[in-house]
Scaffold this active site. Sequence first.
Site, PDB file in Angstrom:
ATOM      1  N   ARG A 280      -6.822   5.487  -6.117  1.00 21.54           N
ATOM      2  CA  ARG A 280      -6.551   6.902  -6.377  1.00 21.54           C
ATOM      3  C   ARG A 280      -6.792   7.251  -7.843  1.00 21.54           C
ATOM      4  NH1 ARG A 280      -0.584   7.374  -4.093  1.00 21.54           N
ATOM      5  NH2 ARG A 280      -0.884   9.610  -4.497  1.00 21.54           N
TER       6      ARG A 280
ATOM      7  N   ILE B 166       0.865  -1.160   0.000  1.00 25.23           N
ATOM      8  CA  ILE B 166       0.000   0.000   0.000  1.00 25.23           C
ATOM      9  C   ILE B 166       0.912   1.223   0.000  1.00 25.23           C
ATOM     10  CG2 ILE B 166      -2.033  -1.043   1.062  1.00 25.23           C
ATOM     11  CD1 ILE B 166      -1.188  -0.025   3.753  1.00 25.23           C
ATOM     12  N   ASP B 167       0.418   2.333  -0.510  1.00 22.17           N
ATOM     13  CA  ASP B 167       1.246   3.515  -0.686  1.00 22.17           C
ATOM     14  C   ASP B 167       1.724   4.082   0.650  1.00 22.17           C
ATOM     15  OD1 ASP B 167       0.785   3.330  -3.426  1.00 22.17           O
ATOM     16  OD2 ASP B 167      -0.998   4.601  -3.308  1.00 22.17           O
ATOM     17  N   LYS B 168       2.777   4.871   0.588  1.00 26.75           N
ATOM     18  CA  LYS B 168       3.365   5.479   1.782  1.00 26.75           C
ATOM     19  C   LYS B 168       2.319   6.161   2.657  1.00 26.75           C
ATOM     20  CE  LYS B 168       6.283   9.384   3.125  1.00 26.75           C
ATOM     21  NZ  LYS B 168       7.072  10.540   2.641  1.00 26.75           N
TER      22      LYS B 168
END
Length: 302
Positions: A236, A136-138
Amino acid sequence: MTQQHIVTETEGKKRVDKLLSDINQETSRSQVQGWITKNLVKVNGEVVKANYKCQVGDIVTWQLPEVEQLDINPENIPLDIVFEDKDVLVVNKPKGMVVHPSAGHSSGTLVNALLYHCKDLSGINGIERPGIVHRIDKDTSGLLVVAKSDKAHISLAEQLANKDVERKYEAVVHGEINHDTGMIDAPIGRDPNDRQRMSVVDNGKHAVTHFQVLQRFNDFTHVECQLETGRTHQIRVHMRYIGFPLVGDPKYGPRKTMDTNGQVLHAKVLGFRHPITDEWLRFEVEPPSYFQELLLQFEQMY
């Protein structure tokens, strides 16, 4: 360890390097092409080139390269561990933490913390991503499953490829979504005008996101998104594509958005079959305090 896959009707005529990167979702096509160059990939027992077009019924076998000795430093970083046994570990990743080392992020990552916490992690994704089956993204918080052995990693990767893993996220988006539920089926690939971004493109990878409205506010909507596929930045990109970008998203959001130190996105639910016992495991964690405070602020405003 050698793995095998029989090409299905929907996979016919797909390039073998693309097929294997789809099956091993955390492995890039360039990595697969490296396997092919080293003759680690065969179709029906024969060595092939990366551009080989698979035929229905082909038996694709690949041998994972030898694991390099890890040279990433373990770091004593606290982890919010939701579940752990000798095969897998489920962690609630905080917002702001990078999952694995990369250019500009050599320390302070989840991998650095994992190496300190446990000595046994799968080596399938090489020295930079031990144990990492999906990301998962930062600036996305929430649940991740980590493989502590290659056997567990292979099983979890197959479940992801076969869409057998339950993954639900909560997000806050700009705009009011009028319909209660929806599905976004749009392929995702590199943005041809900006290689640092992903976009909906005709030649992208198949990507499907389901969403459900949880709350509506004036100019904002609180949604639950369920992933059918797991492409880079999928939620996103998809929410932006239908005109409802995530609040706080510096890459895909509007220029005028709220300062939330990144997108308001949380991986709330994660369900999968235990790679060894085959027991169905399902975990759920509430969004972090900043997320809940934002919702409370909207409720009081509207």
